[in-house]
Design an enzyme around this catalytic site. Structure first.
Site, PDB file in Angstrom:
ATOM      1  N   ASP A   1      58.989  22.899   7.877  1.00 55.76           N
ATOM      2  CA  ASP A   1      59.265  23.576   6.604  1.00 55.76           C
ATOM      3  C   ASP A   1      59.901  22.545   5.673  1.00 55.76           C
ATOM      4  OD1 ASP A   1      60.227  25.242   4.533  1.00 55.76           O
ATOM      5  OD2 ASP A   1      60.444  26.928   5.914  1.00 55.76           O
TER       6      ASP A   1
ATOM      7  N   ASP B   1      58.569  25.126  -2.104  1.00 54.27           N
ATOM      8  CA  ASP B   1      58.909  25.325  -0.691  1.00 54.27           C
ATOM      9  C   ASP B   1      57.602  25.625   0.043  1.00 54.27           C
ATOM     10  OD1 ASP B   1      60.138  26.239   1.656  1.00 54.27           O
ATOM     11  OD2 ASP B   1      61.234  27.880   0.700  1.00 54.27           O
TER      12      ASP B   1
ATOM     13  N   GLU C   1      53.676  28.975   4.657  1.00 52.10           N
ATOM     14  CA  GLU C   1      54.410  29.259   3.415  1.00 52.10           C
ATOM     15  C   GLU C   1      53.797  28.529   2.221  1.00 52.10           C
ATOM     16  OE1 GLU C   1      58.547  28.001   3.435  1.00 52.10           O
ATOM     17  OE2 GLU C   1      59.029  29.347   1.768  1.00 52.10           O
TER      18      GLU C   1
ATOM     19  N   HIS D   1      60.997  34.705  -0.865  1.00 50.79           N
ATOM     20  CA  HIS D   1      62.119  34.742  -1.809  1.00 50.79           C
ATOM     21  C   HIS D   1      61.705  34.170  -3.159  1.00 50.79           C
ATOM     22  CE1 HIS D   1      62.406  30.431  -0.735  1.00 50.79           C
ATOM     23  NE2 HIS D   1      62.031  30.880   0.436  1.00 50.79           N
TER      24      HIS D   1
ATOM     25  N   HIS E   1      67.010  30.469  -2.812  1.00 53.00           N
ATOM     26  CA  HIS E   1      66.913  31.934  -2.747  1.00 53.00           C
ATOM     27  C   HIS E   1      67.501  32.482  -4.044  1.00 53.00           C
ATOM     28  CE1 HIS E   1      65.589  32.617   1.470  1.00 53.00           C
ATOM     29  NE2 HIS E   1      65.996  31.372   1.560  1.00 53.00           N
TER      30      HIS E   1
ATOM     31  N   GLU F   1      56.283  33.671   2.812  1.00 51.91           N
ATOM     32  CA  GLU F   1      56.301  32.986   4.105  1.00 51.91           C
ATOM     33  C   GLU F   1      56.271  33.924   5.297  1.00 51.91           C
ATOM     34  OE1 GLU F   1      59.941  30.765   4.942  1.00 51.91           O
ATOM     35  OE2 GLU F   1      60.768  31.436   3.041  1.00 51.91           O
TER      36      GLU F   1
END
Ligand code: MN
Ligand code: MN
Length: 301
Positions: free
Chosen positions: A87, A98, A287, A158, A166, A192
């Site tokens: 990640d 992300d 993700e 998020h 977040h 994700e």
């Protein structure tokens, strides 16, 4: 629109660097490789391409679901036959993207990884501004269950923001009929899905281990080395997560441990626990970060 064009271009550049890095890393991860090599390769590649890591590269193996990065001097390696989630994130002037992918060295893990990718694609193919959060969760959960697996119910996607990973809104990975909140066009979200075995509990819990940290509050600390570390953290990472590895050399080696401990004790810095699937079953993840549009989404990563 919450972001102007200049800001959106920073998100797009952030996403481009992240996408290129992810694709280069897919074939890099091998059995028996030191975990710290993967972390450093990801973070180094991001920097070479002109970005900054938005958070330490997470390498989470089997039932370890998220939030593991190599501590300083990590000697752990990728176990043979394991399922490995990588990640990674980039920030450009604080604009965060992300992404994550899963490499598995066993057939069942590869099937879980494909299922996570499929659940992510189902979501990004249908998502649009005004869509209810609960419906996105239904799409993800249904895709995962139809393939004979189970989603992790207490981890979510998020919204992201400037210097924020977040940013307030959570995107569920399971059906939530009572959640009437909606995603908004113009906002940026990370989606994700996490996939585990059908017999697993499908939830994660905190483990006692902590490897990722974040500035909570700039406060006065007594120790001069703590002060120096805190200044470095504030100046380099602001409110974004960081690894202890990234602080090595900021203060003399023999002072580091006590100085960092003081920052945690005084709650100037907080730590994130490593998440583990409660029944210790392996987990896969995929993700993307997307810019929400009225009639769809733009995948930034
Ligand atoms: Mn991520
Ligand atoms: Mn994320």
């Amino acid at each position: 629109m919450p972001y102007d064009n200049e800001e959106l271009e920073k998100f797009r550049l952030s996403g481009k660097i992240l996408r290129e890095t992810r694709e280069e890393m897919r074939s890099y991860v091998k059995e028996n490789m030191p975990v710290i090599d993967i972390c450093e390769k990801v973070e180094g590649t991001i920097r070479t391409k002109g970005g900054k890591p938005a958070f330490p590269c997470n390498v989470s193996i089997n039932e370890v679901t998220a939030h593991y990065t190599s501590p300083p001097g990590d000697t752990s390696t990728i176990p043979a036959g394991s399922t490995v989630k990588v990640d990674l994130g980039v920030q450009i002037d604080g604009y965060v993207t992300d992404t994550a992918f899963t490499v598995s060295f066993n057939p069942e893990g590869r099937s879980m990884a494909n299922t996570a990718e499929q659940a992510l694609k189902t979501a990004t193919d249908s998502i649009h501004g005004g869509m209810q959060l609960g419906k996105i969760g239904t799409l993800i959960e249904t895709t995962i269950r139809n393939r004979g697996f189970k989603p992790i119910s207490n981890l979510t996607g998020h919204s992201v923001g400037r210097y924020l990973i977040h940013a307030g809104t959570s995107i569920p990975n399971v059906a939530q009929p009572l959640s009437l909140s909606k995603v908004k066009a113009g906002e940026v979200y990370a989606i994700e899905p996490f996939v585990t075995l059908p017999e697993a509990e499908g939830r994660v819990d905190d483990s006692p281990q902590e490897t990722i940290y974040r500035l909570l509050k700039v406060k006065s600390v007594n120790n001069e080395y703590s002060k120096k570390l805190l200044k470095h953290i504030e100046g380099n990472f602001r409110t974004l997560p960081f690894a202890e590895r990234w602080l090595i050399g900021v203060v003399p080696k023999e002072q580091h441990k006590a100085a960092f401990k003081e920052l945690l004790k005084t709650k100037a810095v907080m730590s994130y626990p490593v998440f583990i699937e409660v029944t210790r079953k392996p987990v896969a993840q995929a993700e993307h970060t997307v810019l929400m549009k009225p009639d769809g989404c733009e995948i930034l990563t």
